[in-house]
Every structure is written in C-alpha cells, then in structure tokens.
Design a protein around this motif. Structure first.
Motif, PDB file in Angstrom:
ATOM      1  N   MET A   1       0.898  -1.068  -0.038  1.00  9.43           N
ATOM      2  CA  MET A   1      -0.061  -0.065   0.177  1.00  9.43           C
ATOM      3  C   MET A   1       0.919   1.229   0.066  1.00  9.43           C
ATOM      4  O   MET A   1       2.086   1.319   0.695  1.00  9.43           O
ATOM      5  CB  MET A   1      -1.087  -0.098   1.258  1.00  9.43           C
ATOM      6  CG  MET A   1      -1.940  -1.194   1.327  1.00  9.43           C
ATOM      7  SD  MET A   1      -3.188  -1.232  -0.023  1.00  9.43           S
ATOM      8  CE  MET A   1      -4.206   0.060   0.588  1.00  9.43           C
ATOM      9  N   GLN A  30      -6.258   8.901  -5.472  1.00  8.51           N
ATOM     10  CA  GLN A  30      -5.928   7.717  -6.781  1.00  8.51           C
ATOM     11  C   GLN A  30      -4.841   6.801  -6.620  1.00  8.51           C
ATOM     12  O   GLN A  30      -4.832   5.683  -6.913  1.00  8.51           O
ATOM     13  CB  GLN A  30      -5.908   8.510  -8.100  1.00  8.51           C
ATOM     14  CG  GLN A  30      -4.424   9.009  -8.324  1.00  8.51           C
ATOM     15  CD  GLN A  30      -4.146   9.445  -9.699  1.00  8.51           C
ATOM     16  OE1 GLN A  30      -5.271   9.675 -10.564  1.00  8.51           O
ATOM     17  NE2 GLN A  30      -3.098   9.835 -10.120  1.00  8.51           N
ATOM     18  N   ARG A  31      -3.777   7.287  -5.764  1.00  7.44           N
ATOM     19  CA  ARG A  31      -2.673   6.375  -5.369  1.00  7.44           C
ATOM     20  C   ARG A  31      -1.707   5.867  -6.356  1.00  7.44           C
ATOM     21  O   ARG A  31      -1.085   5.061  -5.905  1.00  7.44           O
ATOM     22  CB  ARG A  31      -3.317   5.141  -4.417  1.00  7.44           C
ATOM     23  CG  ARG A  31      -4.396   5.920  -3.379  1.00  7.44           C
ATOM     24  CD  ARG A  31      -4.975   4.629  -2.525  1.00  7.44           C
ATOM     25  NE  ARG A  31      -3.936   4.032  -1.565  1.00  7.44           N
ATOM     26  CZ  ARG A  31      -4.112   3.201  -0.368  1.00  7.44           C
ATOM     27  NH1 ARG A  31      -5.320   2.773  -0.494  1.00  7.44           N
ATOM     28  NH2 ARG A  31      -3.321   2.931   0.380  1.00  7.44           N
ATOM     29  N   ASN A  82      -6.875  -3.524  -8.124  1.00  8.76           N
ATOM     30  CA  ASN A  82      -7.465  -2.915  -6.847  1.00  8.76           C
ATOM     31  C   ASN A  82      -8.281  -1.713  -7.149  1.00  8.76           C
ATOM     32  O   ASN A  82      -7.532  -0.801  -7.684  1.00  8.76           O
ATOM     33  CB  ASN A  82      -6.254  -2.886  -6.049  1.00  8.76           C
ATOM     34  CG  ASN A  82      -6.403  -2.266  -4.508  1.00  8.76           C
ATOM     35  OD1 ASN A  82      -7.585  -1.620  -4.348  1.00  8.76           O
ATOM     36  ND2 ASN A  82      -5.596  -2.601  -3.712  1.00  8.76           N
ATOM     37  N   ASP A  84      -8.497   1.049  -5.497  1.00 11.05           N
ATOM     38  CA  ASP A  84      -7.840   1.988  -4.813  1.00 11.05           C
ATOM     39  C   ASP A  84      -6.891   2.748  -5.849  1.00 11.05           C
ATOM     40  O   ASP A  84      -6.483   3.673  -5.724  1.00 11.05           O
ATOM     41  CB  ASP A  84      -7.084   1.438  -3.769  1.00 11.05           C
ATOM     42  CG  ASP A  84      -8.107   1.190  -2.524  1.00 11.05           C
ATOM     43  OD1 ASP A  84      -9.091   1.564  -2.665  1.00 11.05           O
ATOM     44  OD2 ASP A  84      -7.623   0.616  -1.420  1.00 11.05           O
ATOM     45  N   TYR A  85      -6.519   1.816  -7.022  1.00 11.05           N
ATOM     46  CA  TYR A  85      -5.476   2.323  -7.817  1.00 11.05           C
ATOM     47  C   TYR A  85      -6.076   2.612  -9.198  1.00 11.05           C
ATOM     48  O   TYR A  85      -5.500   2.712 -10.182  1.00 11.05           O
ATOM     49  CB  TYR A  85      -4.159   1.205  -8.119  1.00 11.05           C
ATOM     50  CG  TYR A  85      -3.630   0.967  -6.654  1.00 11.05           C
ATOM     51  CD1 TYR A  85      -2.459   1.928  -6.489  1.00 11.05           C
ATOM     52  CD2 TYR A  85      -3.958   0.193  -5.858  1.00 11.05           C
ATOM     53  CE1 TYR A  85      -1.839   1.950  -5.015  1.00 11.05           C
ATOM     54  CE2 TYR A  85      -3.380  -0.125  -4.546  1.00 11.05           C
ATOM     55  CZ  TYR A  85      -2.212   0.624  -4.510  1.00 11.05           C
ATOM     56  OH  TYR A  85      -1.627   0.272  -3.053  1.00 11.05           O
ATOM     57  N   LYS A  90     -12.369   7.772  -7.183  1.00  9.82           N
ATOM     58  CA  LYS A  90     -12.668   8.604  -6.043  1.00  9.82           C
ATOM     59  C   LYS A  90     -12.423  10.117  -6.153  1.00  9.82           C
ATOM     60  O   LYS A  90     -11.836  10.661  -5.422  1.00  9.82           O
ATOM     61  CB  LYS A  90     -11.754   8.000  -4.902  1.00  9.82           C
ATOM     62  CG  LYS A  90     -12.229   6.703  -4.548  1.00  9.82           C
ATOM     63  CD  LYS A  90     -11.417   6.445  -3.196  1.00  9.82           C
ATOM     64  CE  LYS A  90     -11.662   4.804  -2.911  1.00  9.82           C
ATOM     65  NZ  LYS A  90     -10.731   4.293  -1.872  1.00  9.82           N
ATOM     66  N   GLU A 161     -16.513  -0.078  -7.258  1.00  6.38           N
ATOM     67  CA  GLU A 161     -16.432  -0.827  -5.938  1.00  6.38           C
ATOM     68  C   GLU A 161     -17.467  -2.175  -5.816  1.00  6.38           C
ATOM     69  O   GLU A 161     -16.927  -2.803  -5.086  1.00  6.38           O
ATOM     70  CB  GLU A 161     -17.043   0.232  -4.859  1.00  6.38           C
ATOM     71  CG  GLU A 161     -16.070   1.447  -4.496  1.00  6.38           C
ATOM     72  CD  GLU A 161     -14.773   1.272  -3.963  1.00  6.38           C
ATOM     73  OE1 GLU A 161     -14.419   0.198  -3.295  1.00  6.38           O
ATOM     74  OE2 GLU A 161     -13.951   2.230  -4.308  1.00  6.38           O
TER      75      GLU A 161
END
Length: 534
Positions: A1, A30-31, A82, A84-85, A90, A161
């Motif tokens: 992470m 966005q990571r 993932n 999150d990536y 978001k 999601e």
C-alpha cells in the motif's frame, strides 16, 4: 500500500503536479505512482508517429511466456485490479479507468499516461495493483516494470467498488477494442487498423497500441478522451478517441497514419465479428440452437445514397467481397435478429451490439471489403469488414481519416424505404416434386412504412439480378398472419460450384419501395466445414 506520505516523497515535481491539477489530496485518493512531467498534444503525437515511421520498427518488449504460463484463461478472468489504484477513481470524474494485467494470452505491456493542461505523466505500473481472490489456486508472478496490457472504462464510481468488471469500453490486445451497445452487451470488436487481412498468402500484421494517454475529464462529463500510439512493422500512427456514453456508445476517431513499407490490403476502420450459422443455412445437427452469431449481416450506405443489406455466410473456403464506392457515407456489421427465441442460448446473442462506421470528410474511391472465413465453432472471430482505399498504400505515404463509431441496437441512419428482414433458403422446385438439380429457393422479408401505406390493390414487384444462372417462380406477397411484412420468393437455377452474386429490391410501378438486398450464394455450402478463424 502506498501512503500519502510515501507518495509525496516519491516525486519532486510538486509544481508540475499543481499545473496538472493533481493536488496532493487527489494523488492520495488515486494512489497511482506517476513519473516525470512532459508536454503533450495530439499534434505532438502525430509528429512522433511520423518521425518514428522513418526509423526501422523495433518490436515491443514482452514478458517471457514461461513466467506467465500459469496465468491461463480461467485464472486470468479472476484477476482483480485493486480499485484503490483506479485512474480517476474517487474523484469528480464520472468514468474511472482500471487496467488489464499481462497473462499467458497477453504478454506485451502497454505504457499508460495521464494528461491535463497539455502536460503528461506516465503511470508507474506495478504487479501489486493486481490480486487473486482468496482460495484461488496459483499466485501472480513477481514481475518488475510495465505489466498493463490494456484498460477498461467503468460506468461510474459506484460500479468501481461493487462490479469492477462492468465496463462499457475496453482496449485489449494489439489494436483491438470494443464497447457495449444500448442493450448492455459486448459483442464484436473494432480495430485501429487491419494490415494484409487475407491478402495473397501474406501473413496478416497486427500492429499494437503501444502507449495510451488519458485526458483528465472535466467533472461529471459523459465523455473520455484517449490518445494512442500505434506501431508495427509496416505502419506507425497517432489516434485520438473521444468516448461518449449515450444510449449506447459513440466514439469519434481521428487518426494519422504513416507507412514504413508497402501494404497490400490497407484496412481502415476495421471490424471483427463471429458468424457460425443462422436461419439462412445450417448444417445437419451442427448445434442444438437455431442461430449462433455476433453479427448476421453487413449494411452499407453508399456515396450516392443507396442502402444495401448483405447477409453473412460461413463459407467452405475464404471469401473476400469488395463493394466499390466513392466517399461512402457509412457501413457496419449488424445483428438484425433481436428475438431470444431465434437463439435460445444463454450468452445474449440477441443483445449483441451493431457497429456502424459513420465516415467524416472525404474518403475518396475504394471499397468496403468483407472477409468471410470458415469456422465450425462460435469461439472464433471469422468475419472482417473494412474500408480499403483505391489508392495504393506505399512506403512513405501518409493517410488521415476521421470517423464516428456507433455501438447501438440498429443503424443510426436507416433507410426511409422498406428494410430487409430475414433471408431463408430452401429446396427449389414445386412442393411434392422431386427437387431438380442446381435449383435453390429464396425467401427475403421486407418491412417498413412505405409498404404499410401501399394501396390495397398494389402489386409490388421484385427486381432481380444474378451474376450467373436464371430465375423462375418470382413472386411478392404480403406475409400471412403479419400485415407488417412482405416477402419475395424466387428460384435460382445455377450449375457448378462457383459463387453467385445476387441483388434484389422491391418496386411498385416506377417507385422504388425497398433498400437493396445483396447476397453471395455458395452452391457448395452443405459440405462439412473445416475449423478456421482469426
């Protein structure tokens, strides 16, 4: 992470990031790791393609197949990106973007970059963005460097999601891409270019999209702009795609193409589909379903305004048909049969999208070419339709094309005349009589407002033409039990095994009533079929 602190420590381009509009908060959300900043524009990309085409082709680096051997099709389908990536995840963007990983099927990574305010940053790819579900046998290999092979555009942030595989556009493999139609189903594919598809025994070339750039959307926009660099042994090109989510999907495409060497069959705006069998002709006991196909015909709107409908064939040997034209208005592979009972299967063939190419600007002389390849299974794409310019595609030449792709449930610009429906073939001659040799009966349906409004005593006629053979038993009648349809019958007498080209339309007195039905009749179509596909 990747924590916010680690990410901010990763890059020293804080001022450039601000110019991009990528604030620390947005980056943390966005990571994704991003590389250095560079200027970007479509004009720059076109210049890059032109310059690169003047140099010898350098094959892209691939991940060794032995490393990916365990990622078979079943495992590949289970790989999770993932969320999150996700790119534009978001954020205020309506459409988040996720990526496909390398696998035993796709082992050529593709570069990805994000663009805003004419500045670009390449996405630093990581196999750690992917995972397998719990209790899934196997592990993802430790791969360093680029691992993305394509991308998918999701419907919205909530879908990211809950259903991360529910995309409306995806680009994956060489220059292939596809979209859902208004019925919510994927089907046939489009390609950036087709090089020497079934041409004089030469191997077909499949250039790759080697780098994509994603323009940062403005808020909750219903469109996403994507740029791509195409590269292959014979060609280098720059593409701009404007992807729009409408009742289906609409894509505006601009491309500038530069040839490294001569190309025999230069296919513009190509489409690839599958046709195994339909109600026209089906081999005995080949499958329990009545029809199996992603598309059942080719529609054309010619430069002089004629609408044509050509049902597809599954031939015994490769067939290439060319429909000459000057500045065509459009063409596309269509799925005309929309009734579930026509298929009875569970994979939604009745919902497969049509793909219509609406030409923009002057395309000049050339032909829409249809390639039909034998197949005996639905897993093979065996149909290609494309525009082939009359002007030879020679080394050093430049070509620009603009067009709009409509992924819908029907043609976006249908004829105002009666339209062709089902085509059916049967035994020629009279019922109860021994079938004569070399005779085949045809029935073609037509429907439309122009037929509905005919006077009660009107007697439409069938205007017929054949490249060889003769006709008898020609008649036109209103379909019993269905006052909205008319049907034309005729018997074709032909000897030998050579294909017969046919044309038919309806008229009443001197008034044309229908679009034109065209067909390539293959007298030898009842023989066993070899297994082929593309």
């Amino acid at each position: 992470m990747v924590t916010r602190r680690n990410f901010l420590a990763y890059t020293s381009f804080s001022m450039a990031l601000a110019a991009l509009g990528l604030t620390p908060e947005a980056l943390a959300a966005q990571r994704l790791k991003l590389g250095k900043v560079s200027a970007f524009s479509f004009e720059w990309l076109v210049q890059l393609a032109e310059t690169q085409a003047k140099s010898p082709f350098i094959p892209p680096e691939t991940v060794p197949e032995n490393i990916l051997a365990n990622i078979n099709y079943d495992i590949y389908r289970k790989i999770i990106y993932n969320p999150d990536y996700a790119l534009f995840g978001k954020t205020a963007s309506r459409f988040p973007v996720t990526f496909f990983s390398v696998s035993g099927l796709h082992h050529t990574p593709v570069k990805m970059s994000v663009v805003e305010n004419h500045l670009a940053q390449e996405i630093i790819q990581d196999i750690g963005y992917f995972s397998l579900p719990n209790k899934t046998p196997g592990v993802l290999p430790k791969i360093k460097g680029n691992v993305f092979t394509g991308f998918r555009v999701l419907e919205n942030q909530q879908v990211l999601e809950t259903h991360p595989d529910k995309d409306w556009v995806s680009f994956l493999g060489a220059s292939y891409f596809r979209a859902v139609g208004e019925l919510g189903q994927f089907g046939l594919s489009a390609r950036g270019i087709a090089i020497n598809t079934v041409y004089n025994g030469e191997p077909e070339e499949f250039p790759d999209f080697t780098h994509f750039w994603f323009e940062t959307p403005e808020g909750d926009s219903n469109r996403l702009v994507v740029y791509a660099l195409l590269d292959g042994p014979s060609i280098c090109g720059a593409y701009r795609f404007v992807l729009q989510r409408t009742k289906g999907v609409v894509m505006d495409v601009d491309c500038s193409l530069f040839l490294r060497r001569d190309v025999g069959r230069f296919g513009i705006a190509p489409q690839t589909s599958m046709f195994w069998f339909s109600k026209i002709a089906k081999g005995s006991a080949s499958d329990w379903r009545p029809e199996v196909h992603d598309s059942d015909g080719l529609a054309l709107w010619t430069g002089h305004g004629e609408h044509l409908w050509r049902p597809l064939n599954n031939p015994l040997q490769i067939q290439v048909s060319a429909f000459s034209d000057n500045n065509p208005r459009g063409f596309g592979l269509m799925q005309k049969e929309r009734n579930f009972n026509a298929y009875l299967g569970s994979v939604g063939y009745e919902r497969r999208p049509d793909l219509w190419v609406e030409t923009r600007g002057e395309w000049g002389e050339g032909s829409v070419q249809l390639v039909e390849i034998p197949t005996d299974d639905e897993i093979y794409d065996n149909i290609v339709a494309m525009w082939v310019p009359k002007e030879p595609a020679v080394a050093g030449s430049q070509h620009q094309f603009s067009y709009r792709l409509h992924w819908l449930a029907d043609e976006p610009f249908p004829s105002s005349l009666a339209r062709c429906g089902a085509t059916r073939l049967g035994r020629g001659g009279n019922p109860g009589a021994y079938p004569p040799s070399g005779v085949r009966k045809f029935m073609i349906e037509f429907s439309g407002k122009v037929l509905d409004e005919l006077p009660v005593d009107a007697k439409p006629e069938a205007v017929l033409w054949a490249s060889r053979g003769s006709f008898d038993g020609v008649k036109v009648e209103k379909s019993p039990g269905d006052n909205k349809r008319w049907r034309a019958f005729f018997d074709l007498h032909s000897q030998g095994k050579e294909p017969v080209e046919l044309r038919l339309y309806l008229k009443n007195a001197e008034k044309t009533l229908s679009e034109t039905w065209i067909y390539q009749y293959l007298p030898f179509e009842s023989s066993p079929r070899p297994l082929q596909g593309i």
